[in-house]
Design a protein around this motif. Sequence first.
Motif, PDB file in Angstrom:
ATOM      1  N   VAL A   1       9.698   0.018  -2.779  1.00 14.25           N
ATOM      2  CA  VAL A   1       8.974  -0.398  -1.580  1.00 14.25           C
ATOM      3  C   VAL A   1       7.872  -1.387  -1.958  1.00 14.25           C
ATOM      4  N   PHE A   2       7.181  -1.084  -3.056  1.00 16.68           N
ATOM      5  CA  PHE A   2       6.115  -1.951  -3.549  1.00 16.68           C
ATOM      6  C   PHE A   2       6.649  -3.359  -3.808  1.00 16.68           C
ATOM      7  N   GLN A   3       7.802  -3.413  -4.492  1.00 18.19           N
ATOM      8  CA  GLN A   3       8.389  -4.714  -4.787  1.00 18.19           C
ATOM      9  C   GLN A   3       8.826  -5.426  -3.508  1.00 18.19           C
ATOM     10  N   THR A   4       9.345  -4.644  -2.550  1.00 13.89           N
ATOM     11  CA  THR A   4       9.780  -5.247  -1.292  1.00 13.89           C
ATOM     12  C   THR A   4       8.614  -5.922  -0.582  1.00 13.89           C
ATOM     13  N   GLY A   5       7.424  -5.308  -0.686  1.00 11.53           N
ATOM     14  CA  GLY A   5       6.230  -5.923  -0.109  1.00 11.53           C
ATOM     15  C   GLY A   5       6.016  -7.315  -0.683  1.00 11.53           C
ATOM     16  N   ILE A   6       6.197  -7.428  -1.999  1.00 13.25           N
ATOM     17  CA  ILE A   6       6.012  -8.730  -2.642  1.00 13.25           C
ATOM     18  C   ILE A   6       7.089  -9.717  -2.197  1.00 13.25           C
ATOM     19  N   PHE A   7       8.327  -9.223  -2.070  1.00  7.38           N
ATOM     20  CA  PHE A   7       9.412 -10.099  -1.603  1.00  7.38           C
ATOM     21  C   PHE A   7       9.068 -10.666  -0.234  1.00  7.38           C
TER      22      PHE A   7
ATOM     23  N   GLY B   1       0.814  -1.208   0.000  1.00 11.19           N
ATOM     24  CA  GLY B   1       0.000   0.000   0.000  1.00 11.19           C
ATOM     25  C   GLY B   1       0.846   1.255   0.000  1.00 11.19           C
ATOM     26  N   ILE B   2       1.867   1.274   0.866  1.00 16.58           N
ATOM     27  CA  ILE B   2       2.738   2.449   0.940  1.00 16.58           C
ATOM     28  C   ILE B   2       3.417   2.678  -0.407  1.00 16.58           C
ATOM     29  N   GLY B   3       3.876   1.567  -1.016  1.00 19.30           N
ATOM     30  CA  GLY B   3       4.545   1.678  -2.312  1.00 19.30           C
ATOM     31  C   GLY B   3       3.644   2.296  -3.360  1.00 19.30           C
ATOM     32  N   VAL B   4       2.417   1.753  -3.475  1.00 14.32           N
ATOM     33  CA  VAL B   4       1.491   2.271  -4.490  1.00 14.32           C
ATOM     34  C   VAL B   4       1.185   3.740  -4.214  1.00 14.32           C
ATOM     35  N   TYR B   5       0.981   4.071  -2.911  1.00 13.64           N
ATOM     36  CA  TYR B   5       0.686   5.464  -2.554  1.00 13.64           C
ATOM     37  C   TYR B   5       1.820   6.380  -3.005  1.00 13.64           C
TER      38      TYR B   5
ATOM     39  N   GLY C   1       9.282   4.472  -4.276  1.00 14.71           N
ATOM     40  CA  GLY C   1       7.974   3.865  -4.018  1.00 14.71           C
ATOM     41  C   GLY C   1       7.839   2.529  -4.728  1.00 14.71           C
ATOM     42  N   LEU C   2       8.323   2.509  -5.962  1.00 16.13           N
ATOM     43  CA  LEU C   2       8.301   1.278  -6.755  1.00 16.13           C
ATOM     44  C   LEU C   2       9.075   0.180  -6.039  1.00 16.13           C
TER      45      LEU C   2
END
Lengths: 121, 501
Positions: free
Chosen positions: A43-49, A22-26, A40-41
Amino acid sequence: MTELLDLLLTRYNYVAAVLLLGIGVYMIIESTNLVKKVVGLNVFQTGIFLFFITSAYREGGGPPVLTNPGPYVSPLPHVLILTAIVVGVSLVAVALALIVRIYSEYGTLDEDVLREVQTGE
Amino acid sequence: MSDLVPLLVAVPILAAVLTLGVGHLVRRAAWPLAALAAVVQVGLAASVAATVYASGEAISYELGGFEPPYGIELVVDGLSAAVVVLVAVVALGVLVYARRAGPRSPAFLTEYLLLVAGLSGMSVTGDMFNLYVFLEITGLAAYALVATGDSGRAAVGALKYLVIGTVGASLFLLGVGYAFLATGTLNMADLSVRLAEVGYDATLVRASFALVVVGLAVKTALYPLHTWQPEAYASAPDSVSAFIAALVSTVSAYALARCVFSIYTVDFLAQVPLARTGLLTLAGVSIVAGSVLAVLQTEIKRMLAYSSVSQFGLVVAGFTLADPASVTGATIHLLGHAVMKGGLFLAAGAIAVIAGARTVDEYDGLGARAPVLSGSFAVLALAMVGVPPAVGFVGKWYIALGAVQSEAWPIAVVILVSTLLTLAYFARLLERMFFRAAPATERVTAPGAAVADGGYTRPDSVSPGMVAVVVLAAALALVLGPATSQFEQLLRPTLETLLQL
C-alpha cells in the motif's frame, strides 16, 4: 480555513497519495501479522505510484501518442512507474517466499510469538 | 573505452543467468563459471578505472544511444571508479572464500552475481531513477542472500531487512519524484543545474533532499535507521555477511555522497544550514551509538555489525563536512572499511569453523589454536581502531583533519571518543585471544548438522583459500594505508569537480 479546504479539494489526488502512504506506514508498524505487514508495504508503494502518476497530469492533456494533436500528459512518469511496479511485485514475491519459510520453521506468522520463540531458543 | 562501462553491469547479469542454467545441468560447473565472471569483472573494473585516472576526466556512456538529458547515462568518475574496483575485488575474494564456506548451490551463486551487478550499477549510473532500480536490485539480491542462512532465524532477519530496506528505497523514490516535479529531469548532471535554477530554498527541493538522504541513510544503516542490520548480518552465512557488510552499505554511502555532491552540490549544503547540521547530527549520533552498542554485544557478528553503524557515521560525517581533506578521508575510509570489515567477518567465520567460537567468551585462547587466523583478525581489528600505518588510521585522520579545518568541533570530539570505544570492543577480544588460556573442555561443534533450502551446510574444515583470503585482507589493510597518498593524487581532479574548488 477556506483556503486550506480549497487547497485540499483542488489537490485531492495528492491528498489521496499521502493518505495511502500514511495507511501503508501504519500497517507496517502496527500489524503483528507478517502478511499484513507486507500488504502494508505494498500500500505504501502504491501511494508513491499514485504520486508519480498524478504528477504526469496536465489540464486537458490526452494520451501521449503521435497521432494525438493536442497537449499530452507527460509520458515519463508512466514509464517509470511501470518499472517501479515490476520492482514492487518482485519484492512482494521475495517477501512471501520468506514468510512461507518462516511459517514452515516456526509455525506462526505473528511477530510477537515469533520473537518469543526466537529468544526462548 | 566507454564501451566497457555497460559491461560492468551486463557481465554479472549474463553470468548469473548462465550460472543458473549450467549449474542446473552440471552442478560442479557453477562455481568456476561464477569465478570466471568475477575475474572478468575485476579486469573490466581495473581497465575502466585506469582510463578514468589516466585522463583525470569522467567517462560517460549513453545507454541505447539516447542523448543524456533524456536517455539514461552511465558516468564513471574518480570516485565511482574506485568503488567499482572495490566491488569487483571484494566479490572475487569472498567468492574464493565461499567455495568451501558455502552456500554453494547454483542459485546462491546466481544471487551473488546479481548483487554484484546491482552494486556496480549503483556505482556507475548517472540517472536518479536508474539509481533507484539498481538500489532495488541490490536490495532484492541481498534479502535473498541473507535468507540462505541455515535456520529460520535467517528468514526472519531477511524479512525484517526487506521491510525496512523497501521503506528506505521507497522514500528515496519519493524524493526522486519531488526532484522530478521541481525540475522535470532525472539525469544527475542536468538535475544539479536545474535544481540550482529552481532555487535551494524551494520547499520541493528541500523536501526531495530530505527524502533522498533519509532513504539512503536507511540503506547505509545510520543510527537510528540501522535496526535491520545486526540481525541480518548475524543470521546470514559468514560469506554472505562478509560480502554484504563490505559492500552494500558502502555503495549506499557512496550513493549518498553522489547525491549530495553531484545533484544538490555543496552550494545546497552551504545555503541550507539545516541540511548540513541535520546530516552531521545524524552522523555524529550514529558514530557514538554504534560504538556503544557494539561494546554491549556478546555475539561477534552482531558486534561487527554495530561497529559498521559507527564507521558509516564517520564516513557520512566526512562527506557532509565537504572539506577537501574530510571528503578524501571519507572516500579512503569507505574503501578501507570495506576491506577491513569484510576481512573481519571472513576471519570470524573461519574461526567459527575451526573453534566453534561465535561469542566473545568463546574467543579465550584462540591465539594458540588458530594462530594465522587470530593474527589476521588482530591486524584487521587494530586497523579498524586506527593504528598507523593501517588504512583505518589514514581515513580517520583525514576526516578528523577536515573536522578541525571546518571547525566542526563536536565531530572531532566524537571521532576521538568513538576511536576509544572501538578500541574497547576490540581490545577485550584481543586480550581474550592472546592472553588467556583456552577453556579446559573443548566445545563440541556439530559440523554439517543443519541443512537449509539453499543447500547450505556448515563447512567442517577451513580451506587454504579461506585462510588466504583472510590473510590477504589483513595485508591489504596494512598496505593500503601508505598507498593512500598516491590514491589521493588520482582522486584530486574528481574532488575538485565535486566540491567545486
